[in-house]
Design a protein around this motif. Sequence first.
Motif, PDB file in Angstrom:
ATOM      1  N   LEU A   1       0.863  -1.182   0.000  1.00  0.00           N
ATOM      2  CA  LEU A   1       0.000   0.000   0.000  1.00  0.00           C
ATOM      3  C   LEU A   1       0.899   1.231   0.000  1.00  0.00           C
ATOM      4  O   LEU A   1       1.857   1.302   0.775  1.00  0.00           O
ATOM      5  N   ALA A   2       0.590   2.193  -0.860  1.00  0.00           N
ATOM      6  CA  ALA A   2       1.378   3.428  -0.923  1.00  0.00           C
ATOM      7  C   ALA A   2       0.648   4.537  -0.171  1.00  0.00           C
ATOM      8  O   ALA A   2      -0.551   4.732  -0.348  1.00  0.00           O
ATOM      9  N   MET A   3       1.399   5.251   0.663  1.00  0.00           N
ATOM     10  CA  MET A   3       0.826   6.389   1.392  1.00  0.00           C
ATOM     11  C   MET A   3       0.788   7.611   0.466  1.00  0.00           C
ATOM     12  O   MET A   3       1.805   7.971  -0.126  1.00  0.00           O
ATOM     13  N   HIS A   4      -0.354   8.221   0.403  1.00  0.00           N
ATOM     14  CA  HIS A   4      -0.486   9.430  -0.432  1.00  0.00           C
ATOM     15  C   HIS A   4      -0.647  10.640   0.485  1.00  0.00           C
ATOM     16  O   HIS A   4      -1.700  11.250   0.562  1.00  0.00           O
ATOM     17  N   ASP A   5       0.437  10.963   1.196  1.00  0.00           N
ATOM     18  CA  ASP A   5       0.413  12.044   2.189  1.00  0.00           C
ATOM     19  C   ASP A   5       1.242  13.240   1.715  1.00  0.00           C
ATOM     20  O   ASP A   5       1.862  13.925   2.511  1.00  0.00           O
ATOM     21  N   TYR A   6       1.284  13.457   0.405  1.00  0.00           N
ATOM     22  CA  TYR A   6       2.083  14.549  -0.167  1.00  0.00           C
ATOM     23  C   TYR A   6       1.374  15.019  -1.442  1.00  0.00           C
ATOM     24  O   TYR A   6       0.493  14.319  -1.967  1.00  0.00           O
ATOM     25  N   ALA A   7       1.748  16.181  -1.901  1.00  0.00           N
ATOM     26  CA  ALA A   7       1.216  16.705  -3.166  1.00  0.00           C
ATOM     27  C   ALA A   7       2.201  17.736  -3.691  1.00  0.00           C
ATOM     28  O   ALA A   7       3.068  18.223  -2.936  1.00  0.00           O
ATOM     29  N   LEU A   8       2.086  18.055  -4.967  1.00  0.00           N
ATOM     30  CA  LEU A   8       2.954  19.089  -5.536  1.00  0.00           C
ATOM     31  C   LEU A   8       2.818  20.374  -4.717  1.00  0.00           C
ATOM     32  O   LEU A   8       1.727  20.650  -4.219  1.00  0.00           O
ATOM     33  N   PRO A   9       3.865  21.137  -4.482  1.00  0.00           N
ATOM     34  CA  PRO A   9       5.155  21.046  -5.166  1.00  0.00           C
ATOM     35  C   PRO A   9       6.114  19.985  -4.613  1.00  0.00           C
ATOM     36  O   PRO A   9       7.268  19.932  -5.043  1.00  0.00           O
ATOM     37  N   ARG A  10       5.656  19.160  -3.677  1.00  0.00           N
ATOM     38  CA  ARG A  10       6.535  18.066  -3.211  1.00  0.00           C
ATOM     39  C   ARG A  10       6.505  16.977  -4.285  1.00  0.00           C
ATOM     40  O   ARG A  10       5.447  16.426  -4.562  1.00  0.00           O
ATOM     41  N   ARG A  11       7.652  16.686  -4.841  1.00  0.00           N
ATOM     42  CA  ARG A  11       7.721  15.810  -6.016  1.00  0.00           C
ATOM     43  C   ARG A  11       8.097  14.381  -5.651  1.00  0.00           C
ATOM     44  O   ARG A  11       8.952  14.151  -4.812  1.00  0.00           O
ATOM     45  N   ARG A  12       7.436  13.439  -6.326  1.00  0.00           N
ATOM     46  CA  ARG A  12       7.786  12.019  -6.180  1.00  0.00           C
ATOM     47  C   ARG A  12       7.927  11.444  -7.582  1.00  0.00           C
ATOM     48  O   ARG A  12       7.040  11.599  -8.431  1.00  0.00           O
ATOM     49  N   ARG A  13       9.052  10.805  -7.830  1.00  0.00           N
ATOM     50  CA  ARG A  13       9.318  10.285  -9.177  1.00  0.00           C
ATOM     51  C   ARG A  13       9.985   8.925  -9.047  1.00  0.00           C
ATOM     52  O   ARG A  13      11.044   8.815  -8.431  1.00  0.00           O
ATOM     53  N   MET A  14       9.334   7.905  -9.605  1.00  0.00           N
ATOM     54  CA  MET A  14       9.824   6.529  -9.475  1.00  0.00           C
ATOM     55  C   MET A  14       9.666   5.785 -10.789  1.00  0.00           C
ATOM     56  O   MET A  14       8.830   6.144 -11.615  1.00  0.00           O
ATOM     57  N   ARG A  15      10.455   4.732 -10.921  1.00  0.00           N
ATOM     58  CA  ARG A  15      10.386   3.876 -12.110  1.00  0.00           C
ATOM     59  C   ARG A  15      10.270   2.430 -11.658  1.00  0.00           C
ATOM     60  O   ARG A  15      11.021   1.996 -10.781  1.00  0.00           O
ATOM     61  N   ARG A  16       9.373   1.700 -12.312  1.00  0.00           N
ATOM     62  CA  ARG A  16       9.128   0.319 -11.880  1.00  0.00           C
ATOM     63  C   ARG A  16       9.201  -0.653 -13.050  1.00  0.00           C
ATOM     64  O   ARG A  16       8.719  -0.371 -14.137  1.00  0.00           O
ATOM     65  N   THR A  17       9.808  -1.795 -12.777  1.00  0.00           N
ATOM     66  CA  THR A  17       9.669  -2.938 -13.683  1.00  0.00           C
ATOM     67  C   THR A  17       8.948  -4.047 -12.923  1.00  0.00           C
ATOM     68  O   THR A  17       8.988  -4.094 -11.682  1.00  0.00           O
ATOM     69  N   THR A  18       8.275  -4.925 -13.666  1.00  0.00           N
ATOM     70  CA  THR A  18       7.682  -6.114 -13.046  1.00  0.00           C
ATOM     71  C   THR A  18       8.108  -7.334 -13.865  1.00  0.00           C
ATOM     72  O   THR A  18       8.161  -7.286 -15.090  1.00  0.00           O
ATOM     73  N   VAL A  19       8.390  -8.401 -13.142  1.00  0.00           N
ATOM     74  CA  VAL A  19       8.884  -9.638 -13.754  1.00  0.00           C
ATOM     75  C   VAL A  19       7.775 -10.686 -13.711  1.00  0.00           C
ATOM     76  O   VAL A  19       7.186 -10.925 -12.645  1.00  0.00           O
ATOM     77  N   GLN A  20       7.496 -11.265 -14.859  1.00  0.00           N
ATOM     78  CA  GLN A  20       6.406 -12.247 -14.927  1.00  0.00           C
ATOM     79  C   GLN A  20       6.713 -13.478 -14.077  1.00  0.00           C
ATOM     80  O   GLN A  20       7.826 -14.003 -14.102  1.00  0.00           O
ATOM     81  N   GLY A  21       5.702 -13.907 -13.328  1.00  0.00           N
ATOM     82  CA  GLY A  21       5.844 -15.117 -12.527  1.00  0.00           C
ATOM     83  C   GLY A  21       5.096 -16.276 -13.163  1.00  0.00           C
ATOM     84  O   GLY A  21       4.651 -16.200 -14.313  1.00  0.00           O
ATOM     85  N   SER A  22       4.948 -17.334 -12.411  1.00  0.00           N
ATOM     86  CA  SER A  22       4.232 -18.506 -12.896  1.00  0.00           C
ATOM     87  C   SER A  22       2.754 -18.401 -12.512  1.00  0.00           C
ATOM     88  O   SER A  22       2.370 -17.551 -11.704  1.00  0.00           O
ATOM     89  N   THR A  23       1.935 -19.256 -13.103  1.00  0.00           N
ATOM     90  CA  THR A  23       0.517 -19.291 -12.752  1.00  0.00           C
ATOM     91  C   THR A  23       0.377 -19.762 -11.306  1.00  0.00           C
ATOM     92  O   THR A  23       0.927 -20.820 -10.957  1.00  0.00           O
TER      93      THR A  23
END
Length: 299
Positions: free
Chosen positions: A269-291
Amino acid sequence: MFQIRPFDAPLGAEVIDIDLGKPLAAADYERMINAFHDHSLLVFRDQDITPEQHIAFSKRLGELQVHIQSTYHLPGYPEIYSISNVVDENGKPIGLADAGKVWHTDLSYVTQPSRCSLLHALEVPHDDSGKPLGDTLFASTIRAYEALPDATKRRLVGLKAMHSYMHIFDKITAMKRVGAANLVPLTEEQKKKVPDVMHPVVITHPYTRKKILFVNEGITVSIAGLPQAEGAALLQELVDHAHKPEFVYRHSWRAGDLLMWDNFSTQHLAMHDYALPRRRRMRRTTVQGSTPVYDPLPT
Ligand SMILES: [Fe+2]
């Protein structure tokens, strides 16, 4: 030679003295993966890596997934999903601002959900005192399963639940804040690519063989094979149970952090306790798993 320092928490460990921009030798990779399976979440601090290096490291773990919300692919890198509240000079969001506002497991709405996610923080918001904002909470789905009463464990054997991308899409859209909610409606063609799927309520971890409670508040819609009211009550009980404080590690981000978490053995769960001008910048990859499967053999 990197060190692994487990957290005093239900999950997680920090990996110290490692540069993910450089290829890991086979023995180091194996040690890192063993720690990953032991702790479900690894934190790598101070990683100054390019998108190419982020992708190269992620690919050691398997095939990368491309998110259905193509609006927020990092330009030139469809395997990287931008999560950010920042807008460009034309006022256009550079990433999804609303990611993770309800407890969920990344991509549990596909047949082969993400084995793991790798999220790299480029900018982290802070309050006026310098305290980081936008923490992420991770709950151990292994601990959650283990803590269930035996009668509940028996009741869950053989049950399946429906998972739906549109379910979390609608939930997050309903939570919209002025200037923040920026999920882009899917086209009919995109919707066809994310049909609802069924997964067992309890699954066996594909590597550790531990039992896992595999339902989450954001994406799991219903439990099949039970009368509607009974199924709804059971699902609510389980999703509430899954993130009790005793199963949770809370991560305070620093710029340069790369977190790698197991989407079978955690939810977040991500906390959304900030807003611009406070900046948040992230990059995500996800790796496929098995069924996901439930294997009744004892662990
Ligand atoms: Fe997520």
